[in-house]
Design an enzyme around this catalytic site. Structure first.
Site: not given
Ligand code: AMP
Ligand code: ZN
Length: 677
Positions: A405, A426, A221, A284, A114, A420, A402, A308, A112, A35, A110
């Site tokens: 109360c 309460c 990735y 891939k 979310d 409530c 509730c 999946k 996936k 910092d 790899e």
């Molecule tokens: P979907 O949204 O179900 O069609 O899945 C495709 C999406 O998976 C891509 O657009 C990426 O955002 C996501 N994703 C997450 N991890 C990976 C990965 N290791 N390689 C490629 N896509 C990935």
């Molecule tokens: Zn209450």
């Protein structure tokens, strides 16, 4: 060393420390020293706007506000992925591939992640653009927000190509997600449902400083571009890592679909130990040459497929539906389940969210229900096994009173939850408010815990937080498990809390939407509870970062209720009355003398930009003087700037800008004279 050299040196150092910490997870400097260096750089940059660099480490703190995100075309389309759910699906995929390419095929596996997909463009090693996936052809330019994410490199190292894109995922790790939710709950707000939506929502926030406060991470990735210096996906990951990107550590080369399945089976079990949410594996074709031969369908690459994971699901018996009352009176129905193992933990409860959710799924006590743990932290019920419904089953009647109360619940238009309304009577709400008041970030009362508060409320010894200050040892000694010593400790803690500063007391009052930061803002602006209570809507929204919603909530909190003269019920204390008592007990209901000394309104809200080096005060002192005297400090000159305070070496570009906008440029002495009287 010239200023320019110093600036470049600091930028380089900070970049490296940042990389070590956020990408390699290996700190090489203390937060404090970081910092200090960052501040030093910031001051040099302010003094020398001619060396402005949009990719400087100082840009990470955000501050840019985007009202409308520009739509940008992707130079290379962002495809989606085909899905697979079984070994057979993967084998079919391999068969299709083998028909189209010759020779052996190796695969990268790899995880996936979310989150929200993102495409970053680098030109000559500098981040120039960050775009969301959008519809795959066009996305939103969210560069200002992405820059605040510490693991996104703003400047690359090594032998990177002069122009390329890299794609990946913005994720919110569980830890950070949970911390954000704790803060929201403390502020009386609904917690976020899951990390993924919160991550993608964060990218579209207008204020990049707010994005900077969110603990987002970025995993990259996939390299995209013409003539990339790599031959395989694996090599791409390795190179990207060398250039400074955070690439997923978990990636494996597989020589066959069987090896792919080993990877899948392993991570299907172990993914729950990862800091982020994952929902599958992406397989891939490793060779980019083969990828090119395979090409794309109209929606997705032929050379990749997502496997999946099945959201883990179990069935168990719903024993009872109970209802919880929150600090703000919100009712949450809870499913009490026969304990069952799910995603590595024992699950006993699941949230049912609200009445609509129960009705929609027709969930009843005694039902065998399917429980799933998806992106949500709290498991949810996704359906009922009707075959196993007991014969004597009766539809769930959502409570009308509730549970605590007995007050008739209310539900306002557009709100999914029941409330409530008996705020003052309460017991659960009363206890929850006092628990908030004594919590660590508010009054931090030592020797008093949440359970004791509940007991004190149950015994009728306290009804609100002001009552804490009149408790006596004799009153609390009879409580379960209370000894002389602990009773004394409790009262000492209560007494000590009288010294807690106003801003924390204000947070502790539990005004809806007034979290820690908002409380600070309000305390600083109004300086005392009296001034805050006297403020009207316009005065409230005039405060920086205070919007309609917060203003309305503050007004409602301090509203003087119309007393019902004919009511037989004794009137409970109003918030104003409670605060009146806190005052008589000696709590800090205003900013203290020391803080107040030297605070004036002389500058009347005018905005100042500070530039250059000063002789009598440091830049930090100067900024504090501006704020203490009722002014605002801004870092860039705009039409809204009132004055520019110029020291030595004020940057020429700032001066030109100020002149063009006809903004008065004043000297240090002139400024000091302004606040002298
Ligand atoms: P979907 O949204 O179900 O069609 O899945 C495709 C999406 O998976 C891509 O657009 C990426 O955002 C996501 N994703 C997450 N991890 C990976 C990965 N290791 N390689 C490629 N896509 C990935
Ligand atoms: Zn209450």
């Amino acid at each position: 060393m010239t200023s320019e050299e110093k600036i470049n040196q600091l930028r380089g150092e900070l970049r490296e420390h940042n990389y070590n910490y956020y990408v390699l997870d290996n700190a090489t400097i203390s937060d404090y020293d970081f910092d200090v260096k960052l501040k030093e750089l910031q001051e040099l940059e302010n003094a020398h706007p001619e060396f402005y660099d949009p990719n400087s480490p100082t840009e990470r703190v955000g501050g840019e506000v985007t009202k409308n995100f520009d739509t940008v075309s992707h130079s290379f389309r962002m495809y989606s992925l085909d899905n697979s759910y079984s070994k057979e699906d993967l084998e079919d995929w391999e068969t299709r591939i083998k028909k189209m390419v010759d020779g052996d095929v190796a695969y990268t596996c790899e995880l996936k992640y979310d989150g929200a997909s993102m495409s970053l463009t680098y030109e000559n090693g500098l981040l120039v653009r960050a775009v969301t996936r959008g519809d795959g052809f066009k996305g939103d330019d969210v560069t200002a927000n992405i820059k605040t994410i510490n693991s996104v490199p703003l400047k690359l190292k090594g032998d990177f190509p002069s122009l390329f894109e890299i794609r990946g995922e913005i994720v919110l790790p569980f830890d950070g997600f949970n911390a954000m939710n704790e803060a929201r709950i403390e502020a009386g707000e609904e917690p976020y449902r899951n990390p993924r939506n919160t991550a993608s929502g964060s990218l579209k926030l207008q204020d990049s400083a707010e994005v900077a406060r969110r603990p987002l991470d970025c995993l990259l990735y996939s390299l995209v571009g013409n003539n990339l210096p790599v031959a395989t996906q694996m090599e791409g990951l390795r190179k990207a890592s060398e250039w400074g990107f955070k690439v997923p550590q978990i990636a494996k080369l597989a020589k066959s679909i069987d090896e792919v399945l080993d990877f899948i089976n392993h991570w299907d079990v172990h993914r729950h130990e990862l800091p982020y949410e994952t929902d599958g594996v992406v397989v891939k074709v490793n060779s980019l040459q083969q990828q090119e031969e395979l090409g794309f369908t109209s929606k997705a690459p032929r050379w990749a497929i997502a496997y999946k994971f099945k959201a883990e699901q179990v069935s168990t018996i719903l024993e009872e539906i109970t209802y919880q009352v929150g600090r703000t009176g919100a009712i949450t129905p809870v499913a009490n389940l026969q304990p069952v193992q799910l995603a590595g933990t024992t699950v006993k409860r699941a949230s049912l969210h609200n009445a609509d959710q129960i009705a929609k799924l027709d969930i009843r006590e005694g039902d065998t229900v399917f429980v799933e743990k998806g992106g949500e932290i709290i498991p949810k019920i996704i359906g009922v096994n009707l075959d196993l419904r007991p014969e004597n089953s009766v539809p769930t009647q959502y409570i009308e009173q509730c549970p605590d109360c007995n007050t008739t619940l209310v539900r306002t238009e557009g709100d999914a939850k029941h409330y409530c309304p008996n705020e003052e009577g309460c017991p659960t709400q009363i206890a929850a408010r006092i628990q908030h008041f004594i919590s660590r970030k508010a009054m931090d009362i030592e020797g008093l815990g949440g359970e004791t508060v509940t007991l004190l409320v149950q015994e009728g010894l306290i009804n609100n937080y002001a009552d804490l200050y009149t408790l006596t040892v004799d009153e609390i000694l009879p409580l379960e498990r209370m000894a002389q010593k602990s009773a004394e400790n409790l009262l000492d803690g209560v007494k000590a809390s009288k010294q807690i500063p106003f801003e924390r007391l204000l947070f502790g009052l539990g005004i809806r939407f007034v979290g820690e930061t908002v409380a600070k803002k309000l305390a600083k602006h109004f300086k005392s509870i009296d001034a805050l209570m006297a403020a009207n809507f316009e005065q409230l929204v005039a405060v920086d970062e205070i919007g309609d919603r917060i203003a309305a909530s503050v007004l409602a909190f301090f509203k003087i209720p119309e007393h019902d003269l004919f009511s037989e019920m004794p009137q409970s204390e109003t918030h104003r009355e409670v605060i009146g008592r806190l005052k008589t007990y000696g709590l800090q209901l205003a900013i203290s003398e020391e803080e107040l000394a030297g605070q004036t309104d002389i500058l009347d809200g005018a905005t100042f930009v500070v530039s250059g080096v000063f002789a009598k005060v440091t830049r930090t002192e100067l900024k504090k003087l501006i704020e203490d005297n009722g002014g605002k400090v801004s870092s860039s000159i705009s039409k809204k700037t009132g004055y520019v305070v110029a020291g030595d070496n004020m940057g020429p570009s700032k001066r030109t800008k100020a002149e063009n906008l006809a903004i008065p440029v004043i000297s240090e002495d002139e400024f000091l004279a302004m606040i002298a009287n």
